[in-house]
Scaffold this motif. Structure first.
Motif, PDB file in Angstrom:
ATOM      1  N   LEU A 186       0.820  -1.205   0.000  1.00  0.00           N
ATOM      2  CA  LEU A 186       0.000   0.000   0.000  1.00  0.00           C
ATOM      3  C   LEU A 186       0.858   1.261   0.000  1.00  0.00           C
ATOM      4  O   LEU A 186       0.335   2.357   0.143  1.00  0.00           O
ATOM      5  CB  LEU A 186      -0.917   0.017   1.230  1.00  0.00           C
ATOM      6  N   LYS A 227      -0.049   4.949  -1.136  1.00  0.00           N
ATOM      7  CA  LYS A 227      -1.506   5.054  -1.250  1.00  0.00           C
ATOM      8  C   LYS A 227      -2.065   5.537   0.079  1.00  0.00           C
ATOM      9  O   LYS A 227      -1.726   5.012   1.123  1.00  0.00           O
ATOM     10  CB  LYS A 227      -2.123   3.697  -1.609  1.00  0.00           C
ATOM     11  N   SER A 228      -2.876   6.541  -0.007  1.00  0.00           N
ATOM     12  CA  SER A 228      -3.492   7.059   1.211  1.00  0.00           C
ATOM     13  C   SER A 228      -4.900   6.485   1.275  1.00  0.00           C
ATOM     14  O   SER A 228      -5.733   6.776   0.433  1.00  0.00           O
ATOM     15  CB  SER A 228      -3.502   8.577   1.138  1.00  0.00           C
ATOM     16  N   ASN A 229      -5.139   5.659   2.245  1.00  0.00           N
ATOM     17  CA  ASN A 229      -6.465   5.068   2.380  1.00  0.00           C
ATOM     18  C   ASN A 229      -6.648   4.518   3.774  1.00  0.00           C
ATOM     19  O   ASN A 229      -5.754   4.596   4.601  1.00  0.00           O
ATOM     20  CB  ASN A 229      -6.700   3.980   1.323  1.00  0.00           C
ATOM     21  N   LEU A 230      -7.808   3.983   4.012  1.00  0.00           N
ATOM     22  CA  LEU A 230      -8.122   3.368   5.289  1.00  0.00           C
ATOM     23  C   LEU A 230      -8.264   1.867   5.090  1.00  0.00           C
ATOM     24  O   LEU A 230      -8.634   1.411   4.009  1.00  0.00           O
ATOM     25  CB  LEU A 230      -9.436   3.945   5.841  1.00  0.00           C
ATOM     26  N   ASN A 272     -10.912   1.703  10.100  1.00  0.00           N
ATOM     27  CA  ASN A 272     -10.339   3.043   9.929  1.00  0.00           C
ATOM     28  C   ASN A 272      -8.850   3.087  10.270  1.00  0.00           C
ATOM     29  O   ASN A 272      -8.367   4.048  10.867  1.00  0.00           O
ATOM     30  CB  ASN A 272     -11.110   4.076  10.759  1.00  0.00           C
ATOM     31  N   SER A 285      -0.427   3.535   4.840  1.00  0.00           N
ATOM     32  CA  SER A 285      -0.033   2.549   3.846  1.00  0.00           C
ATOM     33  C   SER A 285       0.467   1.263   4.479  1.00  0.00           C
ATOM     34  O   SER A 285       0.791   0.323   3.784  1.00  0.00           O
ATOM     35  CB  SER A 285       1.067   3.130   2.963  1.00  0.00           C
ATOM     36  N   ARG A 312      -9.522  -2.995   2.054  1.00  0.00           N
ATOM     37  CA  ARG A 312      -9.338  -1.575   1.784  1.00  0.00           C
ATOM     38  C   ARG A 312     -10.698  -0.907   1.913  1.00  0.00           C
ATOM     39  O   ARG A 312     -11.687  -1.374   1.352  1.00  0.00           O
ATOM     40  CB  ARG A 312      -8.777  -1.358   0.377  1.00  0.00           C
ATOM     41  N   GLN A 313     -10.770   0.185   2.667  1.00  0.00           N
ATOM     42  CA  GLN A 313     -12.009   0.933   2.843  1.00  0.00           C
ATOM     43  C   GLN A 313     -12.066   2.082   1.840  1.00  0.00           C
ATOM     44  O   GLN A 313     -11.084   2.772   1.634  1.00  0.00           O
ATOM     45  CB  GLN A 313     -12.069   1.560   4.250  1.00  0.00           C
ATOM     46  N   GLU A 314     -13.231   2.299   1.277  1.00  0.00           N
ATOM     47  CA  GLU A 314     -13.449   3.466   0.417  1.00  0.00           C
ATOM     48  C   GLU A 314     -13.842   4.671   1.265  1.00  0.00           C
ATOM     49  O   GLU A 314     -13.537   5.799   0.919  1.00  0.00           O
ATOM     50  CB  GLU A 314     -14.544   3.170  -0.608  1.00  0.00           C
ATOM     51  N   ASN A 315     -14.541   4.422   2.357  1.00  0.00           N
ATOM     52  CA  ASN A 315     -15.035   5.498   3.215  1.00  0.00           C
ATOM     53  C   ASN A 315     -14.788   5.141   4.669  1.00  0.00           C
ATOM     54  O   ASN A 315     -14.660   3.964   5.021  1.00  0.00           O
ATOM     55  CB  ASN A 315     -16.547   5.692   3.016  1.00  0.00           C
ATOM     56  N   LYS A 316     -14.768   6.172   5.510  1.00  0.00           N
ATOM     57  CA  LYS A 316     -14.622   5.940   6.942  1.00  0.00           C
ATOM     58  C   LYS A 316     -15.847   5.175   7.446  1.00  0.00           C
ATOM     59  O   LYS A 316     -16.974   5.458   7.056  1.00  0.00           O
ATOM     60  CB  LYS A 316     -14.497   7.275   7.679  1.00  0.00           C
TER      61      LYS A 316
END
Length: 179
Positions: free
Chosen positions: A49, A52-55, A83, A87, A120-124
């Motif tokens: 990851l 990549k900035s994600n949750l 949450n 990465s 991998r989360q798209e949203n909180k």
């Protein structure tokens, strides 16, 4: 992957989560560990990851309760952290929806699979009350597929698992759990 597909997942994830317990004890796609060895929360990491900035969401489930032949409580939720930022997987940065609870297969029930799943989360994900490691309620009949669908997580991007069967620590662990 020991029938994890189709028991828990529809397909084998591409990646592997690195899970390490005390004294450098690693989870290695189905190796056998004891409840004593896995009583404390492990260190978890996964590369892939970077940049990549994600949750992320991390789940740990046992699909073999009370036994692999009669899994009427499938799945038991042992750990859920949502949450998790960044990465690299560091569950301490996320929100523990369900506190870590080590393996506790009942005596005489054979090997149980303990599966770590990374999404991998798209949203909180809106934080829900945490289930402490002293409470059984809310852990039985959990479904990783349903949780993923509810929160739009899709299929897991990585997984790993070990197997464990009863040892004397289970009796000690069970004295701390209610509900």
């Amino acid at each position: 992957m020991e029938d994890i597909v189709p028991d828990v997942l529809d397909a084998v994830p591409a990646g592997t989560i690195k899970v390490t317990y005390g004294d450098g004890l690693e989870v290695k796609q189905g190796n056998e560990l004891t409840p004593t060895q896995v009583k404390d929360q492990p260190n978890v990491s996964w590369s892939g990851l970077e940049g990549k900035s994600n949750l992320l969401t991390l789940l740990m489930v046992d699909p073999d309760a009370p036994t692999r032949q009669d899994p009427k409580y499938r799945e038991i939720l042992h750990w859920a952290v949502v949450n998790i930022p960044g990465s690299n997987v560091d569950p301490s940065g996320g929100h523990p929806v369900t506190a870590y609870l080590g393996s506790g297969p009942p005596e005489g029930t054979g090997l149980h699979r303990y599966i770590f799943l990374l999404y991998r989360q798209e949203n909180k994900i809106e934080e829900t009350p945490t289930i402490p490691n002293t409470i059984r309620a809310g852990r039985l009949n959990f479904k990783a597929r349903d949780f993923a669908a509810k929160h739009g997580l899709g299929e897991p991007i990585a997984a790993n698992y070990y197997q464990a069967q009863y040892d004397d620590y289970v009796t000690i662990r069970n004295k701390t759990i209610v509900g």
